[in-house]
Design an enzyme around this catalytic site. Structure first.
Site, PDB file in Angstrom:
ATOM      1  N   HIS A 123       0.857  -1.255  -0.228  1.00  0.00           N
ATOM      2  CA  HIS A 123       0.074  -0.120  -0.035  1.00  0.00           C
ATOM      3  C   HIS A 123       0.832   1.280   0.186  1.00  0.00           C
ATOM      4  CE1 HIS A 123      -3.780  -1.946   0.786  1.00  0.00           C
ATOM      5  NE2 HIS A 123      -3.052  -2.896   1.430  1.00  0.00           N
ATOM      6  N   LYS A 153      -8.473  13.602   5.011  1.00  0.00           N
ATOM      7  CA  LYS A 153      -7.764  12.415   4.821  1.00  0.00           C
ATOM      8  C   LYS A 153      -6.540  12.767   5.916  1.00  0.00           C
ATOM      9  CE  LYS A 153      -6.968  13.537   0.610  1.00  0.00           C
ATOM     10  NZ  LYS A 153      -6.717  12.478  -0.264  1.00  0.00           N
ATOM     11  N   ARG A 154      -5.772  11.418   6.158  1.00  0.00           N
ATOM     12  CA  ARG A 154      -4.657  11.878   7.198  1.00  0.00           C
ATOM     13  C   ARG A 154      -3.785  13.203   6.819  1.00  0.00           C
ATOM     14  NH1 ARG A 154      -3.564   7.904  11.079  1.00  0.00           N
ATOM     15  NH2 ARG A 154      -1.993   9.182  11.781  1.00  0.00           N
ATOM     16  N   LYS A 167       0.462  14.374   0.935  1.00  0.00           N
ATOM     17  CA  LYS A 167      -1.094  14.668   0.663  1.00  0.00           C
ATOM     18  C   LYS A 167      -1.291  16.177   0.288  1.00  0.00           C
ATOM     19  CE  LYS A 167      -2.523  10.601   3.169  1.00  0.00           C
ATOM     20  NZ  LYS A 167      -3.277   9.623   2.130  1.00  0.00           N
ATOM     21  N   THR A 194      -9.007   6.104  -1.773  1.00  0.00           N
ATOM     22  CA  THR A 194     -10.032   5.741  -1.774  1.00  0.00           C
ATOM     23  C   THR A 194     -11.184   6.596  -1.542  1.00  0.00           C
ATOM     24  OG1 THR A 194     -10.089   4.732   0.408  1.00  0.00           O
ATOM     25  CG2 THR A 194      -9.669   3.277  -1.366  1.00  0.00           C
ATOM     26  N   LYS A 254     -15.122   8.049  -3.250  1.00  0.00           N
ATOM     27  CA  LYS A 254     -16.295   8.111  -2.474  1.00  0.00           C
ATOM     28  C   LYS A 254     -16.833   9.381  -2.866  1.00  0.00           C
ATOM     29  CE  LYS A 254     -14.207   5.609   1.214  1.00  0.00           C
ATOM     30  NZ  LYS A 254     -13.347   5.618   2.319  1.00  0.00           N
TER      31      LYS A 254
HETATM   32  C1  26Q Z   1       3.876   0.755   9.850  1.00  0.00           C
HETATM   33  C2  26Q Z   1       4.979   0.644  10.856  1.00  0.00           C
HETATM   34  C3  26Q Z   1       4.789   0.893  12.282  1.00  0.00           C
HETATM   35  C4  26Q Z   1       3.668   1.687  12.656  1.00  0.00           C
HETATM   36  C5  26Q Z   1       2.818   1.936  11.557  1.00  0.00           C
HETATM   37  C6  26Q Z   1       2.849   1.414  10.246  1.00  0.00           C
HETATM   38  C7  26Q Z   1       1.853   1.792   9.469  1.00  0.00           C
HETATM   39  C8  26Q Z   1       0.374   1.834   9.777  1.00  0.00           C
HETATM   40  C9  26Q Z   1      -0.453   2.134   8.944  1.00  0.00           C
HETATM   41  C10 26Q Z   1       2.161   2.047   7.999  1.00  0.00           C
HETATM   42  C11 26Q Z   1       1.234   2.444   6.984  1.00  0.00           C
HETATM   43  C12 26Q Z   1      -0.199   2.540   7.478  1.00  0.00           C
HETATM   44  C13 26Q Z   1      -1.268   2.728   6.404  1.00  0.00           C
HETATM   45  C14 26Q Z   1      -1.013   2.973   5.212  1.00  0.00           C
HETATM   46  C15 26Q Z   1      -2.150   3.252   4.479  1.00  0.00           C
HETATM   47  O1  26Q Z   1      -3.369   3.639   4.931  1.00  0.00           O
HETATM   48  N1  26Q Z   1      -2.156   3.447   3.066  1.00  0.00           N
HETATM   49  C16 26Q Z   1      -2.988   3.673   2.161  1.00  0.00           C
HETATM   50  O2  26Q Z   1      -3.682   2.735   1.540  1.00  0.00           O
HETATM   51  C17 26Q Z   1      -4.746   2.917   0.931  1.00  0.00           C
HETATM   52  C18 26Q Z   1      -5.711   1.675   0.525  1.00  0.00           C
HETATM   53  O3  26Q Z   1      -4.795   0.977  -0.275  1.00  0.00           O
HETATM   54  C19 26Q Z   1      -4.451   3.470  -0.314  1.00  0.00           C
HETATM   55  O4  26Q Z   1      -5.633   4.146  -1.011  1.00  0.00           O
HETATM   56  C20 26Q Z   1      -3.662   4.826   0.272  1.00  0.00           C
HETATM   57  O5  26Q Z   1      -3.134   5.649  -0.908  1.00  0.00           O
HETATM   58  C21 26Q Z   1      -2.493   4.645   1.064  1.00  0.00           C
HETATM   59  O6  26Q Z   1      -1.846   5.621   1.611  1.00  0.00           O
END
Ligand code: 26Q
Length: 823
Positions: A371, A562-563, A568, A670, A674
């Site tokens: 992702h 979004k975050r 972004k 995503t 929406k």
């Molecule tokens: C990793 C290591 C330690 C702690 C946290 C993490 C961590 C946690 C969550 C790293 C990444 C995430 C989340 C990533 C994320 O939400 N990515 C998004 O995924 C969506 C679904 O595929 C995409 O639409 C977005 O583009 C993408 O940013």
């Protein structure tokens, strides 16, 4: 659902299924009162709104159970293949309306509650938002769970039952403050605790080898993983799947020995350590947070899930070797990647297979979804930490690595640099285990989440592994569930589309195309505009109530939610807002389009610049909103505590959707889908799924601007100088100057010095580089807005052409092309 667990008394498959419960409103009302009385122990005359909510959920849950059992038994009887979706995040939000709409009980429930004098809309707002995720990745897992049930894929989601989900965001004096989220406070009526489905999870200790080379790991610490099941109802209640979340428990909950010996504190220590494992969701997204507890969580849930999968397999099929034919395991990013080593351990050390056989089974069973390409989000763990926590897994990682590198060497086509890029161990600057490479090596399929992202994966992070295994990488463009993101959040637009299509658009979102022919029809445009207006009025009321900013529904609602992350580019949006503010004040005579610039989103607690951007938005809002010169022309608002429920109000109220990431950095997005599905126009870069949205919506119906991913890469490679760009753009220079000299922060004039200084000196995210293109695109948007008929037609076409972005389509592709299960 508990299906044939080894620790229950075997029952016959031929026992009758429970009779489905009546959905007659009078019956529903009677059942609600029954639950209130006998389950909650409250007299209806003194019941609180929360009590009513619990009673309603219990009644709905009852309506799900018969189908749940039927679904489970049916898969068992067919000896069908099951899909296991392993994810550290499931951002499911509220479930009551989901269950009600998918069971087709909305009207009946409304009537039943009417008879009881309970306001459905009121109690609906009281359901806690299950925020077991950070953002896109977690929400995608939730949409996928709903779609798998809707398109009849037998599936289990596996994750952690965090006691505290995503933090609650408060804005104090403009700054983000994080507060714990306590979604389980009033209990969780959706879940079923499964005390009998529990597994032991070990950490540390040592590994012994016997004469036959068989390894035995003796962990130093052991915890128990206990299962909690939530039923996930598909569209029209066709199928009900299971979301199984693990809670950590001490093996011996009260450590009686110690307790009796008077060491109460020592006894509790173990229990606290266990609790920590399922205590809190790591509230970081694409920002690194490589702490030991995180790796422990990853192993805890991966091991429990794999043990459960193998137990279920062996309870139905006699041989472990048929696992790949009966189970497809999807890893949601690298967070469960340690599961590759754990499955190998279970197959070799517990089930007695040799390495080759275990490796073959592992690769045929597991698949991995990537992702993100952001280097800081690519997980890796220091070898010493990995070895200390998981000594046996470290050995297995080395064994896998030796196998992969041997295969690479054998081709004779790779140089040393390429070999070290493929290695599961990063040798540069302190040895680390690369979880992405581990997941890649252990999977038969590696997919990206949009066409562009998948191509970039091949060119960047997995360049060399892709050369070695060229058939593994494939694309599965993300989607969203139309049941939640159209039908539930925008029932009026749903009605309009359904009437136009004359079919069940929730089973087939492509049928939305029927709206296309109405796009230029005056009456349809009027109806669409009225729907949008009502949605905007609802959001305006909420904005007034929460942040005291009053918005007119005549304004263009321009929304970025979004975050908060530099890639972004909320900063690009707010800098352009400042430039617009200057322009309006300099040229008040011009025909300005009134705009409401709305933002919401959480910043990782340790992400300094992201928190500063939130503060900046608030500071700009304060100045702009109180300036009589721009009174009805420009408003800025930051809505606190963005979550699924807030998105459900904001998305259908948007006229304009901001999807403005630096090209090449947003894997898919995503939220973009929406918004468009709800008839917002998109202003965006050629990034992630925006690229494919443009193909489906038509380039004439979306406003695209800025550098492409290739151009961004080129600029970075050729030494791009933002100072030059800024000097050539007086509007940008003026806006940056105002921000950095404290025009919006008179209480602390230097607050944004460094933030803006970063744009002037390096500008990694190309804010300056894209500024003029973005500002021009915004004026193009204004021009469209001035022709309401043109705007409505474009908006209607957006909604009409989003069929492809249903997560049902995505799931069918996973099912056929990766999992080999035929819905
Ligand atoms: C990793 C290591 C330690 C702690 C946290 C993490 C961590 C946690 C969550 C790293 C990444 C995430 C989340 C990533 C994320 O939400 N990515 C998004 O995924 C969506 C679904 O595929 C995409 O639409 C977005 O583009 C993408 O940013």
């Amino acid at each position: 659902m508990t299906d044939q667990p080894s620790r229950t008394v075997a029952t016959s498959q031929s026992l009758p299924l429970p009779t489905p419960k009546s959905s007659d409103p009078a019956r529903l009302a009677a059942d609600i009162v029954d639950r209130l009385t006998y389950r909650i122990g409250k007299d209806a005359t003194v019941a609180t709104q929360d009590d009513w909510l619990t009673a309603v959920i219990l009644v709905l849950r009852d309506r799900v159970v018969a189908k749940w059992m039927e679904s489970t038994r049916e898969t068992y009887r067919r000896e069908g293949k099951r899909v296991y979706y392993l994810s550290l995040e499931f951002l499911i939000g509220r479930l009551m309306r989901d269950a009600m709409t998918n069971l087709g009980l909305v009207d009946e429930m409304q009537e039943a509650l009417g008879e009881l004098g309970v306001d459905l809309d009121l109690i609906r707002q009281l359901e806690p938002d299950a925020a077991l995720g950070n953002g896109g990745l977690g929400r995608l897992a939730a949409c996928f769970m709903e779609s798998m049930a809707s398109v009849d894929v037998p599936a289990y989601g596996y994750g952690i039952r965090y006691q505290n989900g995503m933090f609650r965001q408060q804005i104090q004096d403009g700054w983000q403050v994080e507060l714990p989220e306590t979604w389980l406070e009033h209990g969780n009526p959706w879940e079923f605790g499964r005390r009998e489905s529990a597994y032991e999870i070990g950490f540390g200790g040592s590994v012994a080898v016997d004469d036959a080379d068989k390894c035995t790991w003796t962990p130093a610490e052991t915890f128990t993983a206990e299962a909690f099941d939530t039923p996930i109802v598909g569209w029209q209640g066709k199928r009900v799947n299971t979301l199984r979340l693990w809670r950590a428990e001490p093996v011996d909950p009260i450590l009686l020995g110690k307790f009796n010996a008077g060491d109460h504190i020592g006894a509790l220590r173990e229990s606290n350590k266990a609790e920590a494992l399922s205590r809190v969701l790591y509230p970081a997204d694409e920002t690194e947070a490589g702490q030991e507890l995180r790796l422990r969580q990853e192993y805890f849930f991966s091991s429990a899930s794999l043990q459960d999968i193998i137990r279920r397999h062996l309870s139905q099929f006699d041989r472990i070797t048929s696992l790949p034919d009966k189970a497809a395991i999807q890893l949601n990013d690298t967070h469960p990647a340690v599961g590759v080593a754990e499955l190998m351990r279970l197959l070799m050390d517990v089930h007695g297979l040799d390495f080759d056989m275990a490796w073959d089974i592992t690769k045929r069973t597991i698949a991995y979804t990537n992702h993100t390409l952001l280097p800081e989000a690519l997980e890796s763990w220091p070898v010493p930490l990995f070895e200390r926590l998981l000594p046996r897994h470290m050995q297995i990682v080395y064994q896998i690595n030796a196998r992969v590198l041997k295969e690479a060497r054998a081709t004779g086509t790779f140089d040393d640099a390429q070999i070290s890029a493929m290695s599961l161990i990063d040798e540069a600057g302190g040895r680390r285990v690369r979880m992405g490479n581990l997941a890649f090596a252990g999977s038969h399929s590696i997919n990206g989440v949009s066409g562009l992202h998948t191509e970039l994966m091949k060119q960047t992070v997995f360049h060399d592994l892709h050369q070695l295994y060229p058939l593994r990488i494939n694309n599965k463009t993300n989607g969203v569930t139309p049941r939640r993101w159209l039908m539930q959040v925008n029932p009026a637009l749903y009605d309009m589309a359904r009437e136009a299509a004359g079919t069940d658009i929730m089973s087939d979102l492509d049928a939305m195309q029927a709206l296309d022919t109405l796009a230029d029809d005056g009456a349809a445009q009027e109806r669409f505009a009225a729907i949008k207006r009502a949605n905007k009025e609802r959001l305006a009321a909420l904005t007034q109530e929460r942040i005291g900013v009053s918005l007119s529904p005549d304004m263009m609602f321009d929304i970025q939610i979004k975050r908060i992350h530099e890639y972004k580019r909320q900063l690009l949006n707010i800098v352009e807002t400042v430039a617009l503010y200057d322009q309006i004040r300099s040229h008040p005579e011009r025909d300005w389009v009134p705009r409401a610039k709305l933002f919401a989103g959480k910043a990782a607690a340790s992400y300094h610049n992201a928190k500063l951007i939130i503060k900046l938005i608030g500071d700009v809002a304060k100045v702009v909103n109180s300036d009589p010169a721009t009174r009805d022309l420009l408003k800025v608002g930051f809505l606190p505590n963005y979550n699924v429920s807030l998105a459900e109000v904001m998305v259908p109220a948007a006229d304009l959707s901001e999807q403005i990431s630096t090209a090449g950095m947003e894997a898919s997005g995503t939220g973009n889908m929406k918004f468009a599905l709800n008839g917002a126009l998109t202003i965006g870069t050629l990034d992630g799924a925006n690229v494919e949205m443009r193909e489906h919506i038509g380039a004439e119906n979306i406003v695209i601007f800025g550098l492409t991913a290739d151009e961004v890469a080129q600029k970075r490679a050729n030494g791009y100088d933002p100072a030059e760009v800024i000097a050539a753009s007086p509007e940008l220079e003026q806006a940056l100057h105002a921000i950095e000299t404290g025009v919006f922060s008179p209480d602390e004039p230097d607050r944004y010095r460094d933030l803006i200084g970063g744009l002037r000196s390096s500008d990694w995210f190309m804010v300056a580089a894209d500024f003029d293109a973005y500002a021009n695109a915004q004026r193009e948007v204004d021009a469209i807005w001035r022709h309401p008929a043109r705007w409505q037609a474009m908006a209607i076409r957006n909604a009409a052409r989003m069929g492809y972005f249903s997560s049902d389509r995505t799931i069918r592709q996973y099912a056929r092309e990766i999992w080999n299960v035929l819905p």
